[in-house]
Design a protein around this motif. Sequence first.
Motif, PDB file in Angstrom:
ATOM      1  N   VAL A   1     -10.052  -0.060  12.052  1.00  0.00           N
ATOM      2  CA  VAL A   1     -11.276  -0.356  11.297  1.00  0.00           C
ATOM      3  C   VAL A   1     -11.528   0.744  10.271  1.00  0.00           C
ATOM      4  CG1 VAL A   1     -13.782  -0.559  11.439  1.00  0.00           C
ATOM      5  CG2 VAL A   1     -12.332  -1.741  13.109  1.00  0.00           C
ATOM      6  N   TYR A   2     -11.434   1.995  10.708  1.00  0.00           N
ATOM      7  CA  TYR A   2     -11.750   3.107   9.815  1.00  0.00           C
ATOM      8  C   TYR A   2     -10.640   3.366   8.809  1.00  0.00           C
ATOM      9  CZ  TYR A   2     -16.138   4.349  12.008  1.00  0.00           C
ATOM     10  OH  TYR A   2     -17.443   4.330  12.435  1.00  0.00           O
ATOM     11  N   TYR A   3      -9.386   3.185   9.211  1.00  0.00           N
ATOM     12  CA  TYR A   3      -8.306   3.344   8.241  1.00  0.00           C
ATOM     13  C   TYR A   3      -8.391   2.289   7.145  1.00  0.00           C
ATOM     14  CZ  TYR A   3      -5.624   6.900  10.771  1.00  0.00           C
ATOM     15  OH  TYR A   3      -5.197   8.064  11.362  1.00  0.00           O
ATOM     16  N   ARG A   4      -8.701   1.047   7.538  1.00  0.00           N
ATOM     17  CA  ARG A   4      -8.866  -0.001   6.523  1.00  0.00           C
ATOM     18  C   ARG A   4     -10.031   0.328   5.591  1.00  0.00           C
ATOM     19  NH1 ARG A   4      -7.568  -4.422  10.854  1.00  0.00           N
ATOM     20  NH2 ARG A   4      -5.583  -5.253  10.128  1.00  0.00           N
ATOM     21  N   ARG A   5     -11.108   0.812   6.176  1.00  0.00           N
ATOM     22  CA  ARG A   5     -12.259   1.183   5.360  1.00  0.00           C
ATOM     23  C   ARG A   5     -11.879   2.304   4.398  1.00  0.00           C
ATOM     24  NH1 ARG A   5     -17.874   2.650   8.272  1.00  0.00           N
ATOM     25  NH2 ARG A   5     -17.620   0.475   8.916  1.00  0.00           N
ATOM     26  N   ALA A   6     -11.158   3.299   4.901  1.00  0.00           N
ATOM     27  CA  ALA A   6     -10.746   4.421   4.061  1.00  0.00           C
ATOM     28  C   ALA A   6      -9.795   3.970   2.958  1.00  0.00           C
ATOM     29  CB  ALA A   6     -10.084   5.494   4.923  1.00  0.00           C
ATOM     30  N   ALA A   7      -8.846   3.094   3.300  1.00  0.00           N
ATOM     31  CA  ALA A   7      -7.882   2.616   2.314  1.00  0.00           C
ATOM     32  C   ALA A   7      -8.571   1.829   1.210  1.00  0.00           C
ATOM     33  CB  ALA A   7      -6.816   1.762   2.996  1.00  0.00           C
ATOM     34  N   ALA A   8      -9.542   0.997   1.578  1.00  0.00           N
ATOM     35  CA  ALA A   8     -10.272   0.213   0.579  1.00  0.00           C
ATOM     36  C   ALA A   8     -11.187   1.102  -0.250  1.00  0.00           C
ATOM     37  CB  ALA A   8     -11.075  -0.892   1.261  1.00  0.00           C
ATOM     38  N   TRP A   9     -11.800   2.085   0.393  1.00  0.00           N
ATOM     39  CA  TRP A   9     -12.755   2.945  -0.275  1.00  0.00           C
ATOM     40  C   TRP A   9     -12.089   3.862  -1.294  1.00  0.00           C
ATOM     41  CZ3 TRP A   9     -17.562   3.623  -1.530  1.00  0.00           C
ATOM     42  CH2 TRP A   9     -18.010   4.878  -1.911  1.00  0.00           C
ATOM     43  N   TYR A  10     -10.916   4.419  -0.949  1.00  0.00           N
ATOM     44  CA  TYR A  10     -10.271   5.383  -1.846  1.00  0.00           C
ATOM     45  C   TYR A  10      -8.767   5.111  -1.897  1.00  0.00           C
ATOM     46  CZ  TYR A  10      -9.467   9.899  -4.160  1.00  0.00           C
ATOM     47  OH  TYR A  10      -9.118  10.879  -5.056  1.00  0.00           O
ATOM     48  N   PRO A  11      -8.365   4.063  -2.617  1.00  0.00           N
ATOM     49  CA  PRO A  11      -6.945   3.685  -2.644  1.00  0.00           C
ATOM     50  C   PRO A  11      -6.047   4.713  -3.309  1.00  0.00           C
ATOM     51  CG  PRO A  11      -8.222   2.369  -4.202  1.00  0.00           C
ATOM     52  CD  PRO A  11      -9.212   3.119  -3.377  1.00  0.00           C
ATOM     53  N   ALA A  12      -6.638   5.702  -3.986  1.00  0.00           N
ATOM     54  CA  ALA A  12      -5.820   6.727  -4.622  1.00  0.00           C
ATOM     55  C   ALA A  12      -5.165   7.660  -3.613  1.00  0.00           C
ATOM     56  CB  ALA A  12      -6.666   7.540  -5.599  1.00  0.00           C
ATOM     57  N   SER A  13      -5.672   7.687  -2.380  1.00  0.00           N
ATOM     58  CA  SER A  13      -5.081   8.543  -1.342  1.00  0.00           C
ATOM     59  C   SER A  13      -4.069   7.748  -0.518  1.00  0.00           C
ATOM     60  CB  SER A  13      -6.158   9.098  -0.417  1.00  0.00           C
ATOM     61  OG  SER A  13      -5.564   9.749   0.697  1.00  0.00           O
ATOM     62  N   PRO A  14      -2.883   8.299  -0.270  1.00  0.00           N
ATOM     63  CA  PRO A  14      -1.881   7.579   0.517  1.00  0.00           C
ATOM     64  C   PRO A  14      -2.071   7.704   2.020  1.00  0.00           C
ATOM     65  CG  PRO A  14      -0.972   9.671  -0.202  1.00  0.00           C
ATOM     66  CD  PRO A  14      -2.360   9.572  -0.809  1.00  0.00           C
ATOM     67  N   LEU A  15      -2.964   8.571   2.475  1.00  0.00           N
ATOM     68  CA  LEU A  15      -3.043   8.883   3.901  1.00  0.00           C
ATOM     69  C   LEU A  15      -3.425   7.669   4.741  1.00  0.00           C
ATOM     70  CD1 LEU A  15      -2.914  11.010   6.141  1.00  0.00           C
ATOM     71  CD2 LEU A  15      -5.325  11.499   5.704  1.00  0.00           C
ATOM     72  N   ALA A  16      -4.484   6.954   4.352  1.00  0.00           N
ATOM     73  CA  ALA A  16      -4.953   5.823   5.165  1.00  0.00           C
ATOM     74  C   ALA A  16      -3.931   4.687   5.210  1.00  0.00           C
ATOM     75  CB  ALA A  16      -6.305   5.324   4.658  1.00  0.00           C
ATOM     76  N   PRO A  17      -3.389   4.232   4.070  1.00  0.00           N
ATOM     77  CA  PRO A  17      -2.380   3.165   4.174  1.00  0.00           C
ATOM     78  C   PRO A  17      -1.129   3.601   4.918  1.00  0.00           C
ATOM     79  CG  PRO A  17      -2.558   3.953   1.904  1.00  0.00           C
ATOM     80  CD  PRO A  17      -3.717   4.521   2.663  1.00  0.00           C
ATOM     81  N   TYR A  18      -0.772   4.886   4.801  1.00  0.00           N
ATOM     82  CA  TYR A  18       0.399   5.386   5.538  1.00  0.00           C
ATOM     83  C   TYR A  18       0.178   5.279   7.042  1.00  0.00           C
ATOM     84  CZ  TYR A  18       3.837   8.709   7.345  1.00  0.00           C
ATOM     85  OH  TYR A  18       4.850   9.294   8.062  1.00  0.00           O
ATOM     86  N   ASN A  19      -1.000   5.692   7.503  1.00  0.00           N
ATOM     87  CA  ASN A  19      -1.274   5.626   8.932  1.00  0.00           C
ATOM     88  C   ASN A  19      -1.433   4.184   9.415  1.00  0.00           C
ATOM     89  OD1 ASN A  19      -1.152   8.388   9.396  1.00  0.00           O
ATOM     90  ND2 ASN A  19      -3.252   8.696   8.756  1.00  0.00           N
ATOM     91  N   LEU A  20      -2.016   3.332   8.586  1.00  0.00           N
ATOM     92  CA  LEU A  20      -2.083   1.910   8.929  1.00  0.00           C
ATOM     93  C   LEU A  20      -0.681   1.338   9.093  1.00  0.00           C
ATOM     94  CD1 LEU A  20      -4.918   0.664   6.547  1.00  0.00           C
ATOM     95  CD2 LEU A  20      -4.903   0.372   9.029  1.00  0.00           C
ATOM     96  N   ALA A  21       0.185   1.653   8.159  1.00  0.00           N
ATOM     97  CA  ALA A  21       1.563   1.159   8.234  1.00  0.00           C
ATOM     98  C   ALA A  21       2.242   1.629   9.516  1.00  0.00           C
ATOM     99  CB  ALA A  21       2.353   1.624   7.012  1.00  0.00           C
ATOM    100  N   ASN A  22       2.023   2.887   9.865  1.00  0.00           N
ATOM    101  CA  ASN A  22       2.655   3.428  11.067  1.00  0.00           C
ATOM    102  C   ASN A  22       2.156   2.736  12.334  1.00  0.00           C
ATOM    103  OD1 ASN A  22       4.130   5.200   9.537  1.00  0.00           O
ATOM    104  ND2 ASN A  22       2.818   6.945   9.921  1.00  0.00           N
ATOM    105  N   ILE A  23       0.857   2.482  12.396  1.00  0.00           N
ATOM    106  CA  ILE A  23       0.314   1.790  13.567  1.00  0.00           C
ATOM    107  C   ILE A  23       0.906   0.389  13.676  1.00  0.00           C
ATOM    108  CG2 ILE A  23      -1.780   0.787  14.558  1.00  0.00           C
ATOM    109  CD1 ILE A  23      -3.338   3.177  13.493  1.00  0.00           C
ATOM    110  N   PHE A  24       0.941  -0.334  12.566  1.00  0.00           N
ATOM    111  CA  PHE A  24       1.489  -1.689  12.591  1.00  0.00           C
ATOM    112  C   PHE A  24       2.982  -1.674  12.915  1.00  0.00           C
ATOM    113  CE2 PHE A  24      -2.206  -2.875   9.757  1.00  0.00           C
ATOM    114  CZ  PHE A  24      -2.814  -3.681  10.707  1.00  0.00           C
TER     115      PHE A  24
END
Length: 408
Positions: free
Chosen positions: A165-188
């Motif tokens: 929930v929070y990683y998705r929120r972070a990825a949507a909120w600040y797409p310029a940072s790779p950290l949230a989508p990277y961690n989402l990808a790793n979890i999936f």
Amino acid sequence: MRALPAALLLTAGGFTAAVAQQTAAPDTMVAKTISNYSAKYMDAECQLTKGHYKVSSGATYLSTAIERGSIPENRLRALASGRRVITEAIQQNGQDKNAAAWYYLGRIDLHLGDVAGADSAFKRAEALAPGCAQDIGKYRRVVYAPIANKAIDFTKANQNDSALVYYRRAAAWYPASPLAPYNLANIFATSKMDDSALVYYDATLKATMVDTAAATVKIRNQAGYNRAVLLTRKQRWPDAVAAFQQYLTWVPDDADAKKGLIQSLRAAGMADSASAMEKKLGVTAGNPMAPAAVTGATADYNAAVQAYNAKNFAAAAAAADKFLVVEPNNRDALYMRARSYVELKKGPEAAKAANALLAVDPMSETALSLLGAAYNLTRSSTQAVNTRLRLNALPFTISSVTAAPSGA
């Protein structure tokens, strides 16, 4: 968390529907963060004309909440009033095309802890006034950290549903940072949800194409490698070929990636290219997974594996050292060497070996744990504490090490 389609905020009529759906509790963590950042009111740093008196009133309410909001009830009252008058301006007074209305609404929403509302408002403001992108980006960066850190905390507590929930929120909120989508990808990826993982690895790579900071480059490299591996798992061979080739432009000496490229080339029907790469790696042309005669570096690697698995750590470290002269970026060998030196209580050698592993696999919890153990051995308390802090802040990783003989 409130789930609002962004399209609902693009027209005055849509705005009414959006307001009706604001049912989620405010994010107090975000509200506190932005309040601490904005202890003094700052007007827009970009060219904005407030125009309508209700928009000006909304900005004044925001200023009052920031500079005279020492009493929480008064602060919330001012923010609520600011949201109300700007909402009226957008809904009733034709201000839906006024960038200032959306800009100040976004800032008010942040102070109220309404992340989704602020996101939608800022997107609308930036679309109407592109020159405000840098100013809006400032607020996005400030709020991003606590959202991402909350996701990391949930990950460490093995609460992946909440982390998502929070990683998705972070990825949507600040797409310029790779950290949230990277961690989402790793979890999936860890959950074998490969299609979702690939979507977020793509988003990670997109976010790393401009920033050349060392930490960003490391995330880019790891995401690129993981993405290529997933494409082979999906048997999307032409895509895997392209992914490995791209990764190898960034990390040209990665032997594991070269072997993955060979496998993908052959599976994609590109036998000639596979054979040419096989010759460079010293494997047989007929099958990229079949090893050539076990001599040279391969023999050293297998000797390291066998000694390591037998807990003969002195022999394992020596064989790994010898092998790493030929393949200095091999993750498995770097791990075996670092772990062996830790087991042998050789602190300086262990610290050097762990740092070498981290250079190749910077998001590895295992590598940082080994480095911390090495600093404990050398009684470097400050460095040990700093390593523990790095470990605590480390995002989720799928990097792992398995020691098995080459060709096994």
